[in-house]
Motif scaffolding. Structure first.
Motif, PDB file in Angstrom:
ATOM      1  N   PHE A 292      19.747   9.580  -8.415  1.00 19.82           N
ATOM      2  CA  PHE A 292      20.235   9.913  -7.079  1.00 19.82           C
ATOM      3  C   PHE A 292      21.361   8.974  -6.688  1.00 19.82           C
ATOM      4  O   PHE A 292      21.397   7.811  -7.097  1.00 19.82           O
ATOM      5  N   SER A 294      23.673   7.819  -3.035  1.00 19.22           N
ATOM      6  CA  SER A 294      23.594   7.884  -1.580  1.00 19.22           C
ATOM      7  C   SER A 294      24.558   6.884  -0.978  1.00 19.22           C
ATOM      8  O   SER A 294      24.808   5.812  -1.551  1.00 19.22           O
ATOM      9  N   HIS A 307      24.232  11.326   2.836  1.00 14.33           N
ATOM     10  CA  HIS A 307      24.892  12.027   1.721  1.00 14.33           C
ATOM     11  C   HIS A 307      24.100  11.822   0.430  1.00 14.33           C
ATOM     12  O   HIS A 307      24.678  11.674  -0.653  1.00 14.33           O
ATOM     13  N   LYS A 309      22.085  12.768  -2.747  1.00  8.73           N
ATOM     14  CA  LYS A 309      22.045  13.917  -3.637  1.00  8.73           C
ATOM     15  C   LYS A 309      21.711  13.462  -5.056  1.00  8.73           C
ATOM     16  O   LYS A 309      21.979  12.317  -5.432  1.00  8.73           O
ATOM     17  N   ARG A 311      19.075  14.643  -8.816  1.00  6.30           N
ATOM     18  CA  ARG A 311      18.151  15.545  -9.500  1.00  6.30           C
ATOM     19  C   ARG A 311      16.886  14.789  -9.887  1.00  6.30           C
ATOM     20  O   ARG A 311      16.906  13.587 -10.143  1.00  6.30           O
ATOM     21  N   ASP A 316      17.025  19.965  -8.041  1.00  6.91           N
ATOM     22  CA  ASP A 316      18.018  19.200  -7.298  1.00  6.91           C
ATOM     23  C   ASP A 316      17.438  18.750  -5.956  1.00  6.91           C
ATOM     24  O   ASP A 316      16.428  19.290  -5.483  1.00  6.91           O
ATOM     25  N   ALA A 318      18.921  16.961  -1.994  1.00  5.50           N
ATOM     26  CA  ALA A 318      20.000  16.429  -1.166  1.00  5.50           C
ATOM     27  C   ALA A 318      19.462  16.205   0.241  1.00  5.50           C
ATOM     28  O   ALA A 318      18.435  16.770   0.629  1.00  5.50           O
ATOM     29  N   THR A 338      16.248  21.258  -1.209  1.00  8.02           N
ATOM     30  CA  THR A 338      16.408  21.597  -2.621  1.00  8.02           C
ATOM     31  C   THR A 338      16.871  23.036  -2.726  1.00  8.02           C
ATOM     32  O   THR A 338      16.303  23.920  -2.078  1.00  8.02           O
ATOM     33  N   GLN A 339      17.878  23.271  -3.532  1.00  9.06           N
ATOM     34  CA  GLN A 339      18.343  24.636  -3.738  1.00  9.06           C
ATOM     35  C   GLN A 339      17.462  25.357  -4.757  1.00  9.06           C
ATOM     36  O   GLN A 339      17.039  26.483  -4.524  1.00  9.06           O
TER      37      GLN A 339
END
Length: 703
Positions: A292, A294, A307, A309, A311, A316, A318, A338-339
């Motif tokens: 990560f 940040s 900010h 983000k 995995r 993922d 963020a 998470t997407q």
């Protein structure tokens, strides 16, 4: 004579002008004159005569023995306060592990006089510290510390560093001990040399320590120390390591010790994110390998990670996170998203071993216990860890990558308040339906008490069960469900193994189309007829259905299993156990109309959650086959068919109690009569210990 007369005349005129000045102006000029005289005396003498008074006054004010063993200077140069002392030392409090709070071979500094009078933090324009050693400790009860000066019984205050714009350190060490936070560190500053009033090298430091029982090392430095001479910013580089966990922090600071308004970037990576949070004494779910980045800054009493983000595993993440200490209790606040979340990465959230999942995939969720497979995780909740902090976290997931069930739009609010953890609301979309749940874990007392309330809104059956052979085209039926249970235990397995409550799945009116639906009913005559007539794909009409279980002490008993279709009434008995995860129940279908070649025998479902089995050859079916052979011998071949005759006497079910999710005792036939074929919310053994199978020979004896 004339000259002396002229001088006297000037003195008279000067005295008259002085007398004509307003009194406030004369007082102000006297003050300025006195201050200038003091400044001049101090500047000329360098204030060396103040050495002994300084020691006495500071010893009295700090209630610590203060000594200067060498040269001493204290004066204005020209406005800033110049303080220089050789072999300077401040004694420690009696309970401390070291005799001195601070000592230095040389301390040379320029201090802002305004900050000494009005500022909350002292401002140091320049600091040259050589051979220094600082010892900072909290008492074991965390009520006092070594750096809160004055009354030794005074409650310890948080440490506030002076704002140092520029520093030069040589042979200096810093020692910090905090028994309550279980944090210890020793930092060593490398020797720094100057050339032409500028630093010839970076300000480097290294150190080691431990936090919450976990060791770490660190190294770093200020790479642009000369920038502060012209009002610039310090460039910081820091790396902390603990086994395979690595944290890198880079960026700029307004001053050497100024963290407010800092502009930093953090990169964290390692095999398991939970190991990183272990250093804070914070318990989070295990993860697979992560990385990560940040932005990081300090604002007041908050450390802000923005900010963010990166995995973890194949997923993922963020968002942003804030760490603070309101009322001296750690608080974590976060808003994360998470997407795409891989289903394998969900496993550690509920207690599965991330290393096993990494190596074996979904198979890593299954362990063998006592010779039987177990799928419910038994990793205990880390009670002591969650007592150390509070949390308020919002987490959303757009899509969960799962092979069998489409799940998306998950959202959960996680709150931890003094050992009471809630996941409420916890929602997600599944196969066209919506799941809403509220889960509470109360660890304030032992054993841990967990409440489950999970609700599935009407969900298309065809989409939900498509992976298991149900065709969406021609299936209009829906499923809705609710789980309400309370369990005691420190792990998910233990909680469910001691749970009580109810599970209910309701099937409103609709159709279902599956290629082998009649096989599950074992209506062999109907199945063969449809197969040869080409009508196999005709949907089954469901009037209503209920699959419900009453859970007592971790054992779920059918209460009831009752599905009414256009041609059959399907019923079931038995259940399953959360204790050993065994399955042992049976269901059968009785025709509403007469049918030849009907096996009229229950289908048994046995085995375990992780390894279920289906038994379609039951003792009843074998007995029917034996009867058919006997009839064929003593009678005619046609007579043997009578053994497989279903007379079609099944009584249709009243859908009202079914759709209400009522218990077995409340179920009725269409004629309003109580049903005697759906059990009584118990296993197949009645309260007297007799087998329920003896009461109704249509069902297998189970449990």
């Amino acid at each position: 004579m004339p000259a002396s007369g002229g001088a006297r005349a000037k003195m008279v005129r000067a005295r008259n002008r002085w007398r004509r000045l307003p009194l406030p102006a004369r007082i102000l000029l006297w003050i300025v004159g006195i201050l200038f005289a003091i400044w001049l005396i101090l500047f000329i003498t360098k204030g060396r005569f103040l050495k002994r008074p300084f020691e006495r006054i500071m010893t009295s004010q700090l209630q610590r023995d203060v000594q200067v063993g060498g040269d001493f200077q204290l004066y204005f140069a020209p406005i800033s306060i110049k303080f220089r002392a050789e072999r300077f030392a401040i004694a420690n409090v009696p309970w401390a592990s070291r005799p001195q709070l601070f000592r230095a071979d040389l301390i040379d500094s320029l201090i802002s006089p305004v900050s000494l009078i009005f500022g909350k933090r002292y401002r140091v324009h320049w600091l040259d510290l050589r051979g220094g050693a600082v010892d900072l400790e909290w008492s074991r009860d965390h009520l006092r510390n070594t750096w809160t000066l004055g009354d030794p019984d005074r409650k310890g205050k948080p440490m506030t560093l002076p704002l140092i714009r520029q520093a030069m350190l040589a042979g200096t060490t810093l020692r910090y001990r905090d028994p309550r936070m279980r944090f210890n560190t020793d930092i060593r500053f490398e020797t720094v040399r100057t050339r032409d009033t500028r630093f010839a090298s970076d300000v480097r430091f290294s150190g080691d320590g431990d936090m919450n029982g976990r060791s770490f090392t660190m190294k770093g430095g200020l790479l642009t120390p000369n920038a502060t001479v012209t009002g610039g910013r310090n460039q910081l580089v820091l790396r902390a390591m603990a086994d395979a966990t690595i944290v890198d922090i880079t960026g700029t600071l307004p001053g050497a010790t100024e963290l407010e308004r800092s502009d930093l970037r953090l990169v964290a990576q390692g095999p398991n994110l939970a190991r990183l949070f272990d250093f804070l004494g914070v318990a989070i779910p295990d993860t697979r390998r992560y990385r990560f980045t940040s932005a990081l800054t300090k604002a007041g009493e908050e450390w802000r990670f923005t900010h963010l983000k990166g995995r973890f595993g194949d997923s993922d993440l963020a968002g942003r996170m804030t760490v603070s200490l309101p009322d001296e209790r750690l608080l974590i606040q976060a808003d994360l998203a998470t997407q795409t979340l891989d289903i394998i990465d969900v496993g550690p959230f509920i207690g599965y071993d991330p290393q096993r999942l990494e190596a074996q995939g979904a198979a890593g969720a299954i362990e063998t216990v006592g010779g039987a497979p177990r799928v419910l995780p038994d990793a205990p909740l880390r009670i002591e860890a969650i007592r150390n902090f509070d949390a308020d976290v919002r987490y959303t997931v757009r899509t969960i990558r799962a092979p069998n069930v489409p799940i998306s739009n998950a959202a959960v609010t996680v709150k931890l308040d003094h050992s009471r953890l809630t996941l409420s609301p916890f929602t997600f979309d599944m196969a066209g339906g919506h799941v809403a749940s509220d889960i509470g874990i109360d660890a304030r007392n032992r054993p841990v008490r967990t409440t489950y309330d999970i609700r599935l809104s009407p969900t298309p059956m065809g989409k939900l069960l498509a992976r298991w052979g149900v065709e969406e085209s021609g299936t209009s039926g829906t499923i809705k469900a609710r789980v309400q249970m309370t369990g005691l235990g420190d792990s998910l397995h233990d909680s469910l193994a001691n749970s009580n409550g109810r599970i209910a799945v309701i099937l409103p009116a609709g159709t279902m189309w599956a290629r082998n639906i009649q096989l599950s009913e074992l209506d062999i005559g109907t199945f063969v007829t449809k197969m040869f007539s080409g009508k196999l794909k005709k949907p089954v009409q469901i009037n209503c259905g209920l699959i419900a279980f009453t859970v007592r002490d971790g054992v779920a008993a059918a209460d009831p299993i009752l599905i009414d279709t256009a041609k059959n009434v399907m019923t079931g008995r038995g259940g399953f156990s959360f204790k050993d995860e065994s399955l042992d129940f049976a269901f059968r279908a009785d025709g509403k109309k007469i049918s030849l070649f009907s096996g009229q025998s229950p289908v048994g479902i046995n085995g375990y959650f992780a390894r279920p089995g289906i038994s379609v050859i039951s003792p009843e079916l074998i007995a029917r086959g034996g009867s058919a052979v006997a009839l064929g011998i003593v009678g005619t071949p046609i007579a043997s068919l009578l053994a497989f005759l279903d007379v079609g006497d099944a009584k249709g079910a009243a859908c009202g109690p079914i759709l209400a999710g009522a218990h077995a005792a409340a179920q009725r036939t269409k004629g309003g009569e109580p049903r005697d074929d759906v059990g009584r919310g118990t296993t197949a053994k009645d309260e007297g210990g007799k087998s329920g199978a003896k009461k109704d020979k249509k069902f297998l004896g189970i449990f």
